[in-house]
Design an enzyme around this catalytic site. Structure first.
Site, PDB file in Angstrom:
ATOM      1  N   HIS A  32       0.830  -1.206   0.000  1.00 35.50           N
ATOM      2  CA  HIS A  32       0.000   0.000   0.000  1.00 35.50           C
ATOM      3  C   HIS A  32       0.864   1.255   0.000  1.00 35.50           C
ATOM      4  CE1 HIS A  32      -4.036   1.739   0.640  1.00 35.50           C
ATOM      5  NE2 HIS A  32      -3.373   2.730   1.217  1.00 35.50           N
ATOM      6  N   ASP A  34       0.254   5.490  -1.047  1.00 32.98           N
ATOM      7  CA  ASP A  34      -0.749   6.491  -1.426  1.00 32.98           C
ATOM      8  C   ASP A  34      -0.198   7.615  -2.291  1.00 32.98           C
ATOM      9  OD1 ASP A  34      -3.482   6.004  -0.363  1.00 32.98           O
ATOM     10  OD2 ASP A  34      -2.440   5.813   1.547  1.00 32.98           O
ATOM     11  N   GLU A 137      -9.060   1.538  -2.431  1.00 33.64           N
ATOM     12  CA  GLU A 137      -9.157   1.569  -0.970  1.00 33.64           C
ATOM     13  C   GLU A 137     -10.536   2.048  -0.545  1.00 33.64           C
ATOM     14  OE1 GLU A 137      -6.442   2.856   2.851  1.00 33.64           O
ATOM     15  OE2 GLU A 137      -6.237   3.987   0.998  1.00 33.64           O
ATOM     16  N   HIS A 164     -13.146   2.025   3.782  1.00 26.98           N
ATOM     17  CA  HIS A 164     -12.095   2.875   4.324  1.00 26.98           C
ATOM     18  C   HIS A 164     -12.523   3.220   5.750  1.00 26.98           C
ATOM     19  CE1 HIS A 164      -9.451   6.561   4.619  1.00 26.98           C
ATOM     20  NE2 HIS A 164      -8.603   5.577   4.383  1.00 26.98           N
ATOM     21  N   HIS A 205      -8.696  -1.802   7.370  1.00 30.36           N
ATOM     22  CA  HIS A 205      -9.727  -0.784   7.619  1.00 30.36           C
ATOM     23  C   HIS A 205     -11.074  -1.343   8.062  1.00 30.36           C
ATOM     24  CE1 HIS A 205      -7.950   3.123   6.693  1.00 30.36           C
ATOM     25  NE2 HIS A 205      -7.282   2.544   5.708  1.00 30.36           N
ATOM     26  N   HIS A 226      -2.384  -3.145   4.699  1.00 32.18           N
ATOM     27  CA  HIS A 226      -1.603  -2.292   5.604  1.00 32.18           C
ATOM     28  C   HIS A 226      -2.232  -2.292   6.996  1.00 32.18           C
ATOM     29  CE1 HIS A 226      -4.676   0.250   3.831  1.00 32.18           C
ATOM     30  NE2 HIS A 226      -4.352   1.323   4.526  1.00 32.18           N
ATOM     31  N   ASP A 334       2.263   2.097   3.750  1.00 41.24           N
ATOM     32  CA  ASP A 334       1.341   3.240   3.748  1.00 41.24           C
ATOM     33  C   ASP A 334       2.065   4.563   3.575  1.00 41.24           C
ATOM     34  OD1 ASP A 334      -1.134   4.438   3.649  1.00 41.24           O
ATOM     35  OD2 ASP A 334      -1.574   4.254   5.772  1.00 41.24           O
TER      36      ASP A 334
END
Length: 404
Positions: A32, A34, A137, A164, A205, A226, A334
């Protein structure tokens, strides 16, 4: 001071050299990152302003020189959009995220290559390029449409995180009020359809009830892209031991995250206060733009931040290996999705420091090769096999969400 070995180097230096040597052969599959959202938020996808072919330290956690220094061989780029995006707005924003990943691959063909399968990942490794996969995500990205789910898969998305931070119409989030007791019946159908098309079910999540429901339904291995161990840091974003213990039978992989507020108990309370400070100044609590980070720095000066380290992450991996087994763990940093990172894991160049820490804890090279590369590749390969079997026996699901 580190002890000195007979050759005159420190143990730490030897472990770091060994870590880099291992990663040259068994690079990191990171679950993961971003970067696409960071590019959206900071430069609205203007890749000339954030040319990741060159060092972007001070702006981003991620660029190609640091990916190379970190020994990254495959990256799941998150095509995340915030969960306050709803309906078709969420779908459109997800498509824009997918588009920027395609732009990055086209812009840096010597370093990045599109990957859709486990074989593609292995081919990229053989070529010395970074296999670039995508993960959506949050189930809000499909707007309750299985056709949209299939379209995302056709565009290259290879996992979807079921939620999420907000509970959605068919699945409970870990960080919101539950409405379904886990998955609704439509949520179970989403999992079944993901199995049929070969999209990995990502359980980061989601609420623990959602984790358990998904594991009861899925015919394919799952991922936690993650998430770390709840027994080590009691945060709802982490994985309870009973769920970790289900992974061997499922065949999936739990990829430990580096986010300090999820891995260091002392950082949990501090982060809640820092997030509230952002909201009080009109920022979203996940904002990492320069204005938000300036507020964070000022807050940190007045109230020093507890700092995680590579050893903190290693504590989680030690526990996850003990409960789930070494065949079912991985790494999901992350980066570019968090305001703060552990010391020594400041950016994507830091993975050798984590591997060196694990070598110091007497992890074998064979076990580390599973952690960094082969577990994630095997999980995707096994999901592909399930998809071939299921798609041969049944067609696309046209189930719709029945609103109460």
């Amino acid at each position: 001071m580190n002890p000195v070995d007979a050759a005159g180097g420190t143990d730490a230096a030897r472990h770091l050299d060994a870590a880099r040597e291992l990663l040259a052969e068994h690079p990191v599959v990171d679950g993961h990152n971003d970067l696409p959202w960071a590019l959206r938020e900071t430069v609205r996808y203007d890749l000339d302003r954030r040319d990741i072919g060159h060092d972007q330290k001070g702006h981003l956690h991620t660029d190609i020189p640091r990916l190379r220094a970190g020994g990254v061989g495959a990256q799941f780029w998150s095509v995340y959009v915030r969960s306050d995006y709803a309906g078709d707005d969420a779908v459109s924003a997800t498509l824009e995220q997918i588009d920027v990943v395609a732009q990055l691959i086209d812009r840096y063909p010597r370093d990045l290559v599109r990957a859709l399968t486990a074989d593609d990942m292995e081919a990229a490794r053989a070529e010395g390029r970074i296999a670039s996969l995508m993960g959506a995500e949050g189930g809000h990205s499909i707007n309750n449409s299985l056709a949209t789910l299939r379209a995302l898969h056709q565009l290259g998305v290879r996992y979807m995180t079921l939620t999420h931070n907000d509970t959605i119409d068919w699945a409970d989030s870990a960080t919101d009020e539950p409405r379904h007791g886990g998955l609704s019946e439509f949520g179970r159908e989403v999992v079944r359809e993901m199995n049929r098309i070969g999209m990995l079910v990502d359980l980061s999540h989601v609420a623990a009830t959602t984790m358990r429901d998904a594991l009861a339904v899925t015919a394919a291995p799952v991922v936690f892209s993650h998430s770390s161990a709840r027994a080590v840091c009691d945060h709802v974003r982490n994985i309870p031991d009973d769920v970790l213990a289900l992974l061997p039978a499922n065949g999936g992989v739990a990829m430990a995250t580096f986010v300090p507020k999820f891995i260091l108990p002392a950082a949990v309370e501090w982060t809640l206060a820092a997030d509230e400070n952002l909201r009080a100044h009109g920022y979203h609590h996940l904002d990492t733009t320069p204005g938000a980070m300036a507020l964070h720095r000022a807050f940190e000066e007045a109230r020093p931040r507890p700092v995680a380290t590579a050893a903190t992450v290693a504590d989680h991996l030690d526990h996850m290996r003990e409960v789930a087994g070494v065949d079912h763990i991985g790494i999901g940093g992350d980066y570019d999705g968090t305001a703060f990172t552990p010391a020594g894991l400041d950016d994507v160049a830091g993975y050798p420091n984590l591997v060196a820490e694990l070598l110091a804890r007497r992890w074998s090279k064979a076990d580390l090769a599973k952690l960094t590369w082969s577990n994630a590749v095997r999980t995707l390969r096994d999901a592909e096999a399930v998809a071939r079997e299921q798609s041969a026996s049944r067609g696309p699901s046209n189930a719709v969400l029945l609103q109460a």
